[in-house]
Design an enzyme around this catalytic site. Structure first.
Site, PDB file in Angstrom:
ATOM      1  N   ARG A   1       0.842  -1.201   0.000  1.00  0.00           N
ATOM      2  CA  ARG A   1       0.000   0.000   0.000  1.00  0.00           C
ATOM      3  C   ARG A   1       0.878   1.253   0.000  1.00  0.00           C
ATOM      4  NH1 ARG A   1      -4.763   1.414   4.361  1.00  0.00           N
ATOM      5  NH2 ARG A   1      -3.060   1.195   5.869  1.00  0.00           N
TER       6      ARG A   1
ATOM      7  N   ASP B   1      -3.438   3.048  14.196  1.00  0.00           N
ATOM      8  CA  ASP B   1      -2.626   3.635  13.137  1.00  0.00           C
ATOM      9  C   ASP B   1      -3.168   5.021  12.846  1.00  0.00           C
ATOM     10  OD1 ASP B   1      -4.903   3.282  11.591  1.00  0.00           O
ATOM     11  OD2 ASP B   1      -4.010   1.825  10.225  1.00  0.00           O
TER      12      ASP B   1
END
Length: 527
Positions: free
Chosen positions: A163, A446
């Protein structure tokens, strides 16, 4: 590090462990060509985002589904390659050597190596993360801990997917013609340049997750980047496969169009639940009817979240794409069996709901959750790699269902306020010290979950909401809670703590003008 004259690329970052083999002249030339070809178009699309946000804030634009267009026709995405067909359990984590080895060895079907929300984008992290990815593709990845423990890859590994960072971010250490390069193009370009051909030769391919898309035009840009890159390096078109995270409210209304734009490279869609909640707060932050209760009360069983996820399954299966469920962020504890058992029960229930709704796979954040998720999906899928035959023609989702964020019995509580302050401060402190995935209160936090915490605080202060049993939320209340939490955290802060910087940054984002992404002002503090 010197400029490479042939590509007009200037590097401002220092040498790192892997910089010599990653930042080669040929690789930088490739980055330069990506910037020259797509940089202006990317900036135009970001300007379009801003105009759309402003219109939603002003109430002059509403979100609705497109009623016509080729995306509404009969078409299918490209068939999945063999190693990306069974995706029943996907594990995610930052592109860091130790975590990558543990994830690749975990027994998951797929590992998403993250250069985005789970990685603090220090120069060393993003460059050496590319070095770790290069070694992972070649199966030479290893790591020795400071204590002398060795980590190596096993024979059976999860399929690697990468990603890159989102379109809104720059990589300030790389200038092309005096302009900072897109972090998306930097991350994608380096991985594809060094590993695309090698991955294909090993029977896999260059596979990606695409974050934070807000329109089909942004998906079209990625598709054009893919075609350009494959042509430039002499790889067949369609070698790249991409799964798009549906993690913005805008993408939820254009998910079919997004899939259509990427159809020759598409692998599926993923229900990115945490950024999705953040996007709703951001898009409608000035409108009181969109104020959400405590984060813990907004589950995937909430009607508007359920509508979003079921529509995703329906659209994916209509067009032959994989539908991947959301993150189980629980971090198992070996010290508290009661906490563990309760959390694992919730994880199992979440995965049972997803598999029952027709999802073909799901996300977990910790290797110990792989067996739990796999057991649930094994019972539903059995020997089949997916359940795309479940077309979910029974699902009928309206725009109003996606926009009605009512949470039955939802409240804003003193505990919710304190949790948001605590999580945001702890995460920002870790992020500023170079750690992008932080275990906080048995959850893997996150940037996406930190965004929810800080944006809810801004929303609650701005609307002066009622806090259950404690009066009205205000800047004064926020400051009092923040001071208490900082005092508590300081007692166990490490020597390299950035807690003061974290508190200053959080104050600015909660009490100041709205900030679209915490990683943008935060990035300046990493320099």
């Amino acid at each position: 590090m010197a400029a490479t004259k042939s590509s007009n690329v200037t590097l401002a970052g220092p040498s790192t462990r892997d910089s010599e083999r990653i930042l080669t002249a040929d690789a930088l030339n490739f980055l330069g060509s990506l910037h020259a070809t797509f940089g202006d178009r990317r900036r135009e699309l970001l300007q379009g985002r801003k105009a759309r946000w402003d219109a939603l804030q002003a109430g002059t634009q509403t979100l609705t589904f497109a009623s016509t267009g080729p995306a509404r026709g009969e078409w299918k995405v490209a068939p999945a390659p063999p190693d990306l067909d069974d995706r029943r359990v996907e594990i995610t984590g930052p592109a860091e050597r130790k975590m990558m080895i543990n994830a690749l060895n975990s027994g998951a079907s797929v590992f998403m190596a993250d250069l985005e929300d789970a990685l603090s984008p220090t120069w060393a992290n993003v460059v050496d993360g590319q070095g770790a990815l290069m070694d992972a593709v070649r199966r030479t990845l290893s790591f020795t801990s400071p204590e002398g423990k060795d980590y190596e890859l096993k024979d059976a590994l999860a399929t690697l997917v990468v990603r890159p960072r989102g379109w809104h971010l720059d990589e300030a250490h790389v200038q092309v013609g005096g302009q900072a390069i897109s972090a998306s193009l930097f991350d994608f370009g380096l991985y594809f340049f060094h590993n695309g051909r090698e991955a294909l030769a090993r029977g896999s391919g260059p596979y990606f997750y695409l974050p934070k898309l807000e329109s089909h035009l942004e998906a079209r840009l990625w598709n054009d980047v893919f075609n350009f890159s494959q042509d430039a390096l002499g790889l067949p078109r369609g070698s790249i496969r991409a799964t798009t995270l549906v993690e913005t409210i805008y993408a939820a209304f254009e998910m079919e169009e997004i899939l259509y734009e990427l159809r020759d490279h598409a692998s599926g869609l993923n229900a990115g639940r945490w950024d999705y909640l953040f996007s709703i707060i951001k898009a409608f932050r000035s409108r009181r009817e969109f104020v959400l209760p405590d984060r813990a009360q907004v589950t995937m069983a909430t009607p508007f979240m359920r509508a979003y996820s079921q529509r995703l399954v329906q659209i994916c299966h209509r067009h032959g794409a994989h539908a991947i469920g959301g993150m189980a962020a629980f971090v198992p504890s070996r010290k508290d069996k009661q906490v563990n058992d309760a959390a694992l029960t919730k994880v199992r229930q979440d995965k049972e709901r997803e598999s029952g709704d027709g999802f073909d796979g799901t996300w977990v954040a910790h290797p110990d959750l792989v067996p739990v998720a796999r057991d649930v999906f094994d019972r539903v899928l059995r020997d089949a790699p997916h359940q795309k035959s479940r077309l979910r023609e029974d699902v009928h989702v309206s725009p109003q269902q996606l926009l009605d964020v009512t949470v039955a019995g939802g409240k804003i509580t003193p505990a919710g306020v304190r949790t948001n302050v605590d999580v945001a401060l702890q995460y920002l402190d870790a992020w500023l010290r170079g750690t992008g995935a932080a275990a906080i209160h048995n959850l893997m936090e996150d940037a996406a979950t930190a965004e929810i915490s800080r944006s809810q605080l801004w929303q609650w202060v701005a609307h002066r909401v009622e806090v259950d049993g404690s009066g009205t939320m205000s800047a004064k209340v926020y400051r009092q809670v923040r001071e208490e939490v900082v005092a508590e955290l300081r007692q166990s802060a490490p020597a390299d703590s950035r807690l003061d910087d974290a508190a200053e940054l959080l104050d600015a984002m909660v009490l100041g003008e709205w900030q679209d992404f915490l990683t943008v002002p935060g990035y300046r503090l990493l320099q």
